[in-house]
Design a protein around this motif. Structure first.
Motif, mmCIF file in Angstrom:
data_model
loop_
_atom_site.group_PDB
_atom_site.id
_atom_site.type_symbol
_atom_site.label_atom_id
_atom_site.label_comp_id
_atom_site.label_asym_id
_atom_site.label_seq_id
_atom_site.Cartn_x
_atom_site.Cartn_y
_atom_site.Cartn_z
ATOM 1 N N ALA A 1 -5.905 34.882 31.173
ATOM 2 C CA ALA A 1 -6.887 33.843 30.842
ATOM 3 C C ALA A 1 -6.229 32.540 30.426
ATOM 4 O O ALA A 1 -5.136 32.521 29.857
ATOM 5 N N VAL A 2 -6.915 31.459 30.725
ATOM 6 C CA VAL A 2 -6.591 30.134 30.200
ATOM 7 C C VAL A 2 -7.651 29.860 29.142
ATOM 8 O O VAL A 2 -8.845 29.874 29.428
ATOM 9 N N ILE A 3 -7.203 29.641 27.907
ATOM 10 C CA ILE A 3 -8.107 29.564 26.759
ATOM 11 C C ILE A 3 -8.282 28.131 26.277
ATOM 12 O O ILE A 3 -7.309 27.380 26.172
ATOM 13 N N LYS A 4 -9.522 27.790 25.971
ATOM 14 C CA LYS A 4 -9.832 26.521 25.307
ATOM 15 C C LYS A 4 -10.183 26.852 23.858
ATOM 16 O O LYS A 4 -11.084 27.649 23.590
ATOM 17 N N LEU A 5 -9.450 26.263 22.928
ATOM 18 C CA LEU A 5 -9.644 26.553 21.511
ATOM 19 C C LEU A 5 -10.739 25.697 20.894
ATOM 20 O O LEU A 5 -10.976 24.567 21.320
ATOM 21 N N LEU A 6 -11.385 26.257 19.889
ATOM 22 C CA LEU A 6 -12.446 25.582 19.145
ATOM 23 C C LEU A 6 -11.917 25.146 17.779
ATOM 24 O O LEU A 6 -10.809 25.504 17.389
ATOM 25 N N THR A 7 -12.708 24.405 17.043
ATOM 26 C CA THR A 7 -12.332 23.973 15.703
ATOM 27 C C THR A 7 -12.181 25.195 14.800
ATOM 28 O O THR A 7 -13.096 26.019 14.722
ATOM 29 N N PRO A 8 -11.039 25.344 14.117
ATOM 30 C CA PRO A 8 -10.846 26.488 13.221
ATOM 31 C C PRO A 8 -11.855 26.492 12.075
ATOM 32 O O PRO A 8 -12.384 25.450 11.680
ATOM 33 N N LEU A 9 -12.097 27.688 11.547
ATOM 34 C CA LEU A 9 -13.042 27.885 10.450
ATOM 35 C C LEU A 9 -12.336 28.537 9.266
ATOM 36 O O LEU A 9 -11.335 29.225 9.440
ATOM 37 N N LYS B 1 -15.799 24.313 8.822
ATOM 38 C CA LYS B 1 -14.826 23.877 9.823
ATOM 39 C C LYS B 1 -13.630 23.228 9.138
ATOM 40 O O LYS B 1 -13.770 22.523 8.145
ATOM 41 N N ILE B 2 -12.445 23.488 9.710
ATOM 42 C CA ILE B 2 -11.218 22.854 9.247
ATOM 43 C C ILE B 2 -10.829 21.840 10.324
ATOM 44 O O ILE B 2 -10.346 22.224 11.390
ATOM 45 N N THR B 3 -11.055 20.580 10.051
ATOM 46 C CA THR B 3 -10.813 19.544 11.057
ATOM 47 C C THR B 3 -9.409 18.951 10.896
ATOM 48 O O THR B 3 -8.703 19.238 9.945
#
Length: 121
Positions: free
Chosen positions: A71-79, A2-4
């Protein structure tokens, strides 16, 4: 891995401006979607033999349909992952990445996030 600290985590945005911003940042969605999820990849070459790095940004639809473009998108933590030829990409926390690659990934993601800022819900 993960890239935090990029600001992408839990961002909610409409698909069309997200596609536009990610395309301008050279992230490719291509065929990596279904009706409820999207995935954007950025390829980073490496001087290592048969090794390529990928930054991956994923999200899922809170409402609407990716296929219809509403769509309405919810993003996750990039990898960030490491592609090993011919076996595939490993995103595990045990992978090691050059510092310069991690810095480049963070810079690319922060720039994309800044361009996405006006469209965040």
């Amino acid at each position: 891995m993960k890239i935090t600290d990029t600001g992408f985590e839990d961002v909610v945005v409409d698909l069309k401006p997200l596609d536009h911003v990610m395309e301008n940042a050279n992230f490719i969605r291509a065929g990596q979607w279904d009706y409820e999820r999207v995935t954007y990849d950025y390829k980073i070459g490496s001087p290592e033999t048969n090794v390529t790095y990928y930054i991956r940004v994923q999200g899922y639809a809170l409402e609407g349909d990716v296929d219809r473009g509403d769509a309405v998108i919810k993003l996750l933590t990039p990898l960030i992952g490491k592609h090993y030829y011919p076996t595939g990409i490993e995103y595990g926390e045990k992978e090691s990445f050059p510092t310069t690659t991690l810095e480049r990934a963070s810079k690319l993601l922060k720039s994309a996030k800044a361009n996405l800022e006006p469209f965040i819900k």
